[in-house]
Design an enzyme around this catalytic site. Structure first.
Site, PDB file in Angstrom:
ATOM      1  N   GLU A 244       0.917  -1.291  -0.114  1.00  0.00           N
ATOM      2  CA  GLU A 244      -0.065  -0.441  -0.167  1.00  0.00           C
ATOM      3  C   GLU A 244       0.934   1.543   0.120  1.00  0.00           C
ATOM      4  O   GLU A 244       1.939   0.822   0.294  1.00  0.00           O
ATOM      5  CB  GLU A 244      -0.914   0.348   0.756  1.00  0.00           C
ATOM      6  CG  GLU A 244      -1.718  -1.166   1.400  1.00  0.00           C
ATOM      7  CD  GLU A 244      -1.956  -1.447   2.615  1.00  0.00           C
ATOM      8  OE1 GLU A 244      -2.170  -0.889   3.591  1.00  0.00           O
ATOM      9  OE2 GLU A 244      -3.057  -2.665   3.540  1.00  0.00           O
ATOM     10  N   LYS A 246       2.745   4.687   2.196  1.00  0.00           N
ATOM     11  CA  LYS A 246       2.186   4.646   2.809  1.00  0.00           C
ATOM     12  C   LYS A 246       2.681   6.471   2.694  1.00  0.00           C
ATOM     13  O   LYS A 246       2.637   7.300   2.432  1.00  0.00           O
ATOM     14  CB  LYS A 246       4.243   4.835   2.924  1.00  0.00           C
ATOM     15  CG  LYS A 246       4.547   4.957   4.941  1.00  0.00           C
ATOM     16  CD  LYS A 246       5.847   4.870   5.596  1.00  0.00           C
ATOM     17  CE  LYS A 246       5.990   4.930   6.784  1.00  0.00           C
ATOM     18  NZ  LYS A 246       5.645   6.336   6.734  1.00  0.00           N
ATOM     19  N   ARG A 251      -1.947   9.342  11.680  1.00  0.00           N
ATOM     20  CA  ARG A 251      -2.903   7.699  11.526  1.00  0.00           C
ATOM     21  C   ARG A 251      -4.160   8.113  13.209  1.00  0.00           C
ATOM     22  O   ARG A 251      -4.351   8.499  13.995  1.00  0.00           O
ATOM     23  CB  ARG A 251      -1.441   6.573  12.911  1.00  0.00           C
ATOM     24  CG  ARG A 251      -1.901   5.143  13.130  1.00  0.00           C
ATOM     25  CD  ARG A 251      -1.889   4.502  11.825  1.00  0.00           C
ATOM     26  NE  ARG A 251      -2.356   2.891  12.140  1.00  0.00           N
ATOM     27  CZ  ARG A 251      -1.437   2.267  11.938  1.00  0.00           C
ATOM     28  NH1 ARG A 251      -0.137   2.675  12.717  1.00  0.00           N
ATOM     29  NH2 ARG A 251      -1.283   1.381  12.491  1.00  0.00           N
ATOM     30  N   ARG A 266      -2.992   8.403  17.390  1.00  0.00           N
ATOM     31  CA  ARG A 266      -2.142   7.453  16.896  1.00  0.00           C
ATOM     32  C   ARG A 266      -1.755   6.841  18.546  1.00  0.00           C
ATOM     33  O   ARG A 266      -1.317   6.114  19.410  1.00  0.00           O
ATOM     34  CB  ARG A 266      -0.911   7.659  16.878  1.00  0.00           C
ATOM     35  CG  ARG A 266       0.827   6.553  16.798  1.00  0.00           C
ATOM     36  CD  ARG A 266       1.489   6.886  16.159  1.00  0.00           C
ATOM     37  NE  ARG A 266       2.670   6.046  17.026  1.00  0.00           N
ATOM     38  CZ  ARG A 266       4.234   6.044  16.459  1.00  0.00           C
ATOM     39  NH1 ARG A 266       3.752   6.247  14.340  1.00  0.00           N
ATOM     40  NH2 ARG A 266       4.893   5.627  16.657  1.00  0.00           N
ATOM     41  N   GLU A 295      -4.597   6.234   8.226  1.00  0.00           N
ATOM     42  CA  GLU A 295      -4.114   7.521   8.128  1.00  0.00           C
ATOM     43  C   GLU A 295      -4.991   8.145   7.498  1.00  0.00           C
ATOM     44  O   GLU A 295      -5.022   8.645   6.377  1.00  0.00           O
ATOM     45  CB  GLU A 295      -3.023   6.822   7.841  1.00  0.00           C
ATOM     46  CG  GLU A 295      -2.027   8.225   7.528  1.00  0.00           C
ATOM     47  CD  GLU A 295      -0.446   7.875   8.166  1.00  0.00           C
ATOM     48  OE1 GLU A 295      -1.118   7.281   9.027  1.00  0.00           O
ATOM     49  OE2 GLU A 295       0.076   8.746   8.512  1.00  0.00           O
ATOM     50  N   ARG A 405       5.621  -3.216  16.223  1.00  0.00           N
ATOM     51  CA  ARG A 405       6.445  -3.337  15.568  1.00  0.00           C
ATOM     52  C   ARG A 405       7.127  -4.719  15.351  1.00  0.00           C
ATOM     53  O   ARG A 405       8.374  -4.686  15.484  1.00  0.00           O
ATOM     54  CB  ARG A 405       7.654  -2.418  15.446  1.00  0.00           C
ATOM     55  CG  ARG A 405       8.117  -1.533  14.615  1.00  0.00           C
ATOM     56  CD  ARG A 405       9.607  -0.135  15.089  1.00  0.00           C
ATOM     57  NE  ARG A 405       8.568   0.696  16.481  1.00  0.00           N
ATOM     58  CZ  ARG A 405       8.218   1.589  15.055  1.00  0.00           C
ATOM     59  NH1 ARG A 405       7.857   1.801  14.015  1.00  0.00           N
ATOM     60  NH2 ARG A 405       8.123   2.700  15.775  1.00  0.00           N
ATOM     61  N   LYS A 411       8.364  -1.161   6.325  1.00  0.00           N
ATOM     62  CA  LYS A 411       8.063   0.666   5.272  1.00  0.00           C
ATOM     63  C   LYS A 411       8.951   1.195   4.614  1.00  0.00           C
ATOM     64  O   LYS A 411      10.543   0.040   5.263  1.00  0.00           O
ATOM     65  CB  LYS A 411       8.029   1.405   6.698  1.00  0.00           C
ATOM     66  CG  LYS A 411       8.801   1.668   7.606  1.00  0.00           C
ATOM     67  CD  LYS A 411       8.641   2.999   7.935  1.00  0.00           C
ATOM     68  CE  LYS A 411       9.491   2.677   9.568  1.00  0.00           C
ATOM     69  NZ  LYS A 411       9.576   3.457  10.577  1.00  0.00           N
TER      70      LYS A 411
END
Ligand code: ATP
Length: 556
Positions: A244, A246, A251, A266, A295, A405, A411
């Site tokens: 997708e 970024k 967020r 976030r 986002e 994470r 990313k």
């Protein structure tokens, strides 16, 4: 539990050196607590007042506490401030002042953990023009019933910095030991409920019930995060991946159930009132009860613009200019975590995507699936061309792990070295910067949450930002020595730099070369700032030998 007992335990824990001893001591205490006290104790011992998912805040700064303790101890506010400056810790200063207090309160009552929590809730709930007065009244009430030791920990709790070194991991492990459950089930229940206090309560009543806890609307969960990586690595490890864009925005988590909606940041703050246009757009587009992840991007004259600026402008209610009307906020939704009473986080990304596509039509972030690096590279270049930050690659079979994470989300973006650090101090500026803070002292954290200075930043701050930063920091000043000020930590800066070098100038042992202010990270929480170990890694990664001694500093 009496608050005096809690204070004694804190003092004892503060003296322990090892994490294991802390865990064992907490594990011993937990089974003896009542169901009401257990969640409060579990939060307080970590220096938290409210559940992680809650956006409630006491909303008081150090100055209000200094006023409260000055009143109770029969001192002048300046006496309090100079004692805080001398001790370097507001808690120790309050303890000293309460010890020295000449008059004892006539009607002092023994505080319980429940009393203190109830007072905190009252403080957080007060709003409007009289709220500071009301908070001050409550703080005085607490201090007038507190022993010196209680005063130490009340102060630190109210400043949300308990300083006894108990981290989330120690409390999670302590709950597992105390109620004989596996650390994995405590961990998973915590990810879903986002409140270790409630997790401890469930474990104490029925440990098996931990396996059945469910994600619920209006209790936001931590957002899943990404590691940095490359297309080639990701395809080599996972084969086919979902890709997708970024988006360079902010967020959000959108909750909708039974006609009520909420939008969380976030940091899990409730932003519903600040983002009415996003709320309206999503409400219109979605059918049924959902929790969505995405986002928000701000678009001005067709171009994405720095989202933090927009957000700050919106938050200052009186400052909403006509300018803001030209800014269009667009949500890009890329995940769904809950649908009509059912939690979806254990499903695979591909299965969640099918749900997402069947609850809404517009606003879904486009996604491609491919195992061909060339095709993915093309997608990456298209993303950059359109002004996005890069692309996100996601493993199609992966669950949604709140707060994680890991390798499931990667990313890919052009290399620019930036780092997120806490602002712990500053210096009054000179010349053009007079009456403003001209430079800022930044710190990373170790795994106990202790802050270690790593750099100063002054470059990259324009006049408008100088003013914003002054407004932001003026009430966070804890002490002043000459031009140097110490700030109450809580604000995070993202800074760019050219290199990390070893340094004797900062307690971390490292310094940033050519640090440059990029933006305020008000979407991050303090526990998300850079770890000291990560700085060491960055240092080694950039080709410095492991054992190199103190180098000649090139820092400016
Ligand atoms: P960075 O500073 O690079 O934004 P970060 O620490 O804020 O990093 P990361 O986990 O590194 O967060 O990157 C994930 C962030 O990227 C998410 O928190 C989200 O805000 C943003 N994002 C933009 N587009 C997407 C997307 N399609 N899927 C997931 N996250 C996205």
């Amino acid at each position: 539990m009496l608050f005096s007992e809690f204070a004694l335990w804190c003092e004892k824990i503060e003296e322990l050196a090892s994490r294991l001893e802390m865990r064992d001591l907490i594990a011993e205490l937990l089974p003896g607590l009542t169901a009401e006290d257990l969640p409060i104790f579990v939060r307080f011992i970590r220096g938290l007042i409210f559940p992680d998912w809650s956006s409630a805040h006491l909303g008081i700064g150090p100055n209000l506490l200094y006023d409260a303790v000055a009143y109770v101890a029969g001192r002048k506010r300046n006496d309090v401030i100079s004692l805080v400056n001398r001790t370097g810790d507001a808690g120790t200063a309050v303890e000293f002042l309460l010890k020295e207090k000449t008059q004892t309160s006539l009607f002092a009552e023994e505080l319980t953990l429940g009393d203190v929590y109830a007072t905190f809730i009252r403080m957080a709930d007060t709003a409007g023009s009289k709220s500071q007065k009301e908070k001050l009244r409550n703080a005085r009430l607490l201090y007038s019933n507190a022993s010196p030791l209680e005063g130490r920990y009340l102060t630190r709790l109210m400043l949300e910095e308990l300083r006894i070194g108990v981290g989330e991991g120690s409390v999670r492990d302590a709950i597992a030991v105390a109620f004989s459950v596996s650390p994995d089930s405590v961990n998973r229940a915590h990810q879903v409920m986002n409140d270790l206090g409630e997790v401890a309560k469930i474990a104490s009543i029925d440990p098996d019930a931990l396996l059945n806890v469910k994600i619920e609307p209006f209790r936001p969960v931590k957002m899943m995060l990404a590691q940095a990586g490359s297309i080639e690595e990701m395809v080599a490890v996972s084969g086919e991946v979902c890709a997708e864009y970024k988006y360079d925005g902010s967020r959000f988590q959108f909750h909708s159930s039974g006609g009520r909606i909420a939008i969380y940041s976030r940091r899990l703050e409730d932003l519903t009132a600040a983002l009415p246009d996003i709320a309206d757009q999503l409400k219109e587009a979605v059918s049924g009860d959902v929790i969505l992840d995405g986002e928000v991007v701000a678009i001005e004259n067709g171009k994405p613009m720095p989202f933090q600026t927009v957000l700050r402008r919106i938050r200052r209610k009186h400052d909403v200019s006509a300018h803001v009307d030209q800014i269009r906020m667009v949500p890009f939704v890329f995940d769904i975590l809950y649908r009509d009473g059912v939690g979806l986080i254990d499903l695979s990304l591909s299965e969640r995507r099918i749900h997402l596509e069947s609850v809404m039509s517009g606003y879904i972030a486009p996604q491609i699936k491919s195992e061909n690096p060339d095709e993915l590279r093309e997608f990456y270049h298209a993303a950059l061309q359109e002004g996005h930050e890069g692309i996100m690659l996601k493993v199609p079979g992966s669950p949604y792990i709140p707060g994680n994470r890991g390798k499931h989300w990667v990313k890919c973006k052009p290399e620019v070295e930036t780092i997120d650090l806490a602002v712990i101090g500053g210096e009054w500026g000179e010349g053009r910067r007079a009456h403003h803070f001209g430079s800022f002292l930044l710190a990373c954290q170790d795994d106990q949450g202790t802050l270690h200075p790593v750099s100063r930043v002054a470059t990259g701050i324009n006049d408008e930002m100088l003013g914003i930063l002054y407004d932001l920091f003026k009430d966070r000043v804890i002490s002043t020595t000459g031009k140097e000020v110490v700030f109450e930590p809580g604000i995070i800066f993202e800074v760019g730099y050219s290199e990390i070098q070893k340094s004797q100038n900062y307690a971390s042992g490292y310094a940033l070369r050519f640090p440059r202010f990029i933006r305020i990270r008000d979407d991050k929480r303090m526990d998300e700032i850079e770890m000291l170990a990560q700085i060491q890694e960055r240092y080694l990664r950039s080709g410095h030998p492991q054992d190199s001694g103190m180098q000649q500093e090139k820092e400016q």
